[in-house]
Design an enzyme around this catalytic site. Sequence first.
Site, PDB file in Angstrom:
ATOM      1  N   SER A   1       0.836  -1.203   0.000  1.00 58.31           N
ATOM      2  CA  SER A   1       0.000   0.000   0.000  1.00 58.31           C
ATOM      3  C   SER A   1       0.867   1.248   0.000  1.00 58.31           C
ATOM      4  O   SER A   1       1.618   1.487   0.956  1.00 58.31           O
ATOM      5  CB  SER A   1      -0.895   0.026   1.237  1.00 58.31           C
ATOM      6  OG  SER A   1      -1.482   1.312   1.357  1.00 58.31           O
TER       7      SER A   1
ATOM      8  N   HIS B   1      -1.276  -1.441  -4.105  1.00 54.55           N
ATOM      9  CA  HIS B   1      -2.537  -1.069  -3.464  1.00 54.55           C
ATOM     10  C   HIS B   1      -2.602   0.453  -3.336  1.00 54.55           C
ATOM     11  O   HIS B   1      -1.694   1.078  -2.807  1.00 54.55           O
ATOM     12  CB  HIS B   1      -2.603  -1.733  -2.088  1.00 54.55           C
ATOM     13  CG  HIS B   1      -3.915  -1.614  -1.390  1.00 54.55           C
ATOM     14  ND1 HIS B   1      -5.004  -2.406  -1.702  1.00 54.55           N
ATOM     15  CD2 HIS B   1      -4.325  -0.796  -0.375  1.00 54.55           C
ATOM     16  CE1 HIS B   1      -6.023  -2.089  -0.905  1.00 54.55           C
ATOM     17  NE2 HIS B   1      -5.639  -1.114  -0.097  1.00 54.55           N
TER      18      HIS B   1
ATOM     19  N   ASP C   1      -4.889   3.507  -1.943  1.00 55.71           N
ATOM     20  CA  ASP C   1      -5.970   3.847  -1.020  1.00 55.71           C
ATOM     21  C   ASP C   1      -6.518   5.236  -1.305  1.00 55.71           C
ATOM     22  O   ASP C   1      -5.843   6.237  -1.055  1.00 55.71           O
ATOM     23  CB  ASP C   1      -5.437   3.804   0.423  1.00 55.71           C
ATOM     24  CG  ASP C   1      -5.230   2.385   0.912  1.00 55.71           C
ATOM     25  OD1 ASP C   1      -6.181   1.594   0.863  1.00 55.71           O
ATOM     26  OD2 ASP C   1      -4.096   2.081   1.342  1.00 55.71           O
TER      27      ASP C   1
ATOM     28  N   MET D   1      -9.167   8.013  -0.327  1.00 52.93           N
ATOM     29  CA  MET D   1      -9.994   8.409   0.828  1.00 52.93           C
ATOM     30  C   MET D   1     -10.550   9.808   0.601  1.00 52.93           C
ATOM     31  O   MET D   1      -9.813  10.712   0.198  1.00 52.93           O
ATOM     32  CB  MET D   1      -9.143   8.428   2.094  1.00 52.93           C
ATOM     33  CG  MET D   1      -8.447   7.115   2.382  1.00 52.93           C
ATOM     34  SD  MET D   1      -7.495   7.254   3.888  1.00 52.93           S
ATOM     35  CE  MET D   1      -6.760   5.623   3.960  1.00 52.93           C
TER      36      MET D   1
ATOM     37  N   HIS E   1      -8.398   0.817  -3.934  1.00 54.93           N
ATOM     38  CA  HIS E   1      -9.315   0.652  -2.799  1.00 54.93           C
ATOM     39  C   HIS E   1     -10.011   1.983  -2.542  1.00 54.93           C
ATOM     40  O   HIS E   1      -9.406   2.910  -2.004  1.00 54.93           O
ATOM     41  CB  HIS E   1      -8.485   0.196  -1.584  1.00 54.93           C
ATOM     42  CG  HIS E   1      -9.275   0.022  -0.321  1.00 54.93           C
ATOM     43  ND1 HIS E   1      -8.663  -0.122   0.908  1.00 54.93           N
ATOM     44  CD2 HIS E   1     -10.621  -0.044  -0.089  1.00 54.93           C
ATOM     45  CE1 HIS E   1      -9.598  -0.263   1.844  1.00 54.93           C
ATOM     46  NE2 HIS E   1     -10.791  -0.206   1.268  1.00 54.93           N
TER      47      HIS E   1
ATOM     48  N   MET F   1     -12.264   4.265  -0.618  1.00 60.94           N
ATOM     49  CA  MET F   1     -12.937   4.526   0.661  1.00 60.94           C
ATOM     50  C   MET F   1     -13.652   5.856   0.507  1.00 60.94           C
ATOM     51  O   MET F   1     -13.262   6.885   1.068  1.00 60.94           O
ATOM     52  CB  MET F   1     -11.894   4.545   1.794  1.00 60.94           C
ATOM     53  CG  MET F   1     -11.403   3.149   2.151  1.00 60.94           C
ATOM     54  SD  MET F   1      -9.875   3.168   3.100  1.00 60.94           S
ATOM     55  CE  MET F   1      -8.697   3.260   1.763  1.00 60.94           C
TER      56      MET F   1
ATOM     57  N   MET G   1     -11.631  -5.863   5.780  1.00 67.19           N
ATOM     58  CA  MET G   1     -10.797  -4.896   6.515  1.00 67.19           C
ATOM     59  C   MET G   1     -10.446  -5.486   7.879  1.00 67.19           C
ATOM     60  O   MET G   1     -11.323  -5.930   8.621  1.00 67.19           O
ATOM     61  CB  MET G   1     -11.533  -3.573   6.708  1.00 67.19           C
ATOM     62  CG  MET G   1     -11.719  -2.743   5.445  1.00 67.19           C
ATOM     63  SD  MET G   1     -10.211  -2.367   4.540  1.00 67.19           S
ATOM     64  CE  MET G   1      -9.253  -1.461   5.762  1.00 67.19           C
TER      65      MET G   1
ATOM     66  N   ASP H   1      -6.664  -6.329   4.642  1.00 68.94           N
ATOM     67  CA  ASP H   1      -6.036  -5.010   4.605  1.00 68.94           C
ATOM     68  C   ASP H   1      -6.049  -4.415   6.001  1.00 68.94           C
ATOM     69  O   ASP H   1      -7.119  -4.173   6.565  1.00 68.94           O
ATOM     70  CB  ASP H   1      -6.833  -4.135   3.627  1.00 68.94           C
ATOM     71  CG  ASP H   1      -6.240  -2.755   3.429  1.00 68.94           C
ATOM     72  OD1 ASP H   1      -5.155  -2.472   3.977  1.00 68.94           O
ATOM     73  OD2 ASP H   1      -6.879  -1.946   2.713  1.00 68.94           O
TER      74      ASP H   1
HETATM   75  C1  DX5 Z   1      -6.311   1.666   5.692  1.00 68.31           C
HETATM   76  C2  DX5 Z   1      -5.870   1.309   4.300  1.00 68.31           C
HETATM   77  C3  DX5 Z   1      -4.751   0.355   4.247  1.00 68.31           C
HETATM   78  C4  DX5 Z   1      -3.446   0.806   4.864  1.00 68.31           C
HETATM   79  C5  DX5 Z   1      -2.779  -0.403   5.434  1.00 68.31           C
HETATM   80  O1  DX5 Z   1      -7.539   2.306   5.632  1.00 68.31           O
HETATM   81  O2  DX5 Z   1      -6.945   0.739   3.583  1.00 68.31           O
HETATM   82  O3  DX5 Z   1      -4.522  -0.104   2.924  1.00 68.31           O
HETATM   83  O4  DX5 Z   1      -2.588   1.425   3.953  1.00 68.31           O
HETATM   84  O5  DX5 Z   1      -1.652  -0.015   6.132  1.00 68.31           O
HETATM   85  P1  DX5 Z   1      -0.893  -0.970   7.144  1.00 68.31           P
HETATM   86  O6  DX5 Z   1      -0.421  -2.152   6.377  1.00 68.31           O
HETATM   87  O7  DX5 Z   1       0.211  -0.097   7.643  1.00 68.31           O
HETATM   88  O8  DX5 Z   1      -1.881  -1.345   8.233  1.00 68.31           O
HETATM   89 ZN    ZN Z   2      -6.526  -0.240   1.630  1.00 62.60          ZN
END
Ligand code: DX5
Ligand code: ZN
Length: 224
Positions: free
Chosen positions: A7, A32, A34, A36, A65, A67, A136, A174
């Site tokens: 990620s 990955h 993310d 947000m 991903h 969110m 998650m 994740d």
């Molecule tokens: C959290 C993200 C994850 C995050 C994971 O909301 O969806 O993908 O980057 O990070 P680690 O591996 O550090 O928990």
């Molecule tokens: Zn993620």
Amino acid sequence: MIRISPSVLASDFSRLGDEAARMAASGAEYLHLDVMDGVFVPNISFGAPVIRAIRKCSDAFFDVHLMITDPIRYVEDFRKAGADGITFHIEAADDPAAVLDAIRALGCRAAVSVKPATPAEAVFPLLEKADMVLVMTVEPGFGGQSFMGDMCEKIRALRHECTKRGLSTDIEVDGGIDEITVADAAAAGANVFVAGSAVFRSADAKATIASLRRIAEGAYGAAL
Ligand code: DX5
Ligand code: ZN
């Protein structure tokens, strides 16, 4: 098939292109990303223009991903930006089946995600339309949190249901995945592993990715 999906949330954002290239060179087939929106989760990261920019630096499978609220409005933007797979949250969509259809219609792999409080059964009606389910293992929004071990029961329930229906759906986890927790998640039936902190904070990302993969391969299905 076991996949490791680093990620970039844990990477150096001032050098995102180099970080993406470094992950591909370190043996990760997935990257990955993310996204947000500050509404669905209490944090803002980046959107489609940033993904489009990184796309030039990596041939990896872009595992996006989302969110974000109302994801169907944006799936085409993310596909055009270079997403190979798009994951959205069941909690964020009025009609999750329609979102999966829309993602597949774009020629993209479609995945649905569940937050920790959402039960496995919530996605059962969607399994035939999903290429992957993302469980998650932390509350979405931030990297660097601790793995929630009680999510393994949810992973197990999903893997059992997929097997019962003859589906070889990918199950991704994740949040808080490292060389310890990856074994529990794999034993419960997960086969795609997001790792942010564990990979980017490692002095040797290539060795960490290889180790995560080796541990996951050894543990896969042991608790089913
Ligand atoms: C959290 C993200 C994850 C995050 C994971 O909301 O969806 O993908 O980057 O990070 P680690 O591996 O550090 O928990
Ligand atoms: Zn993620």
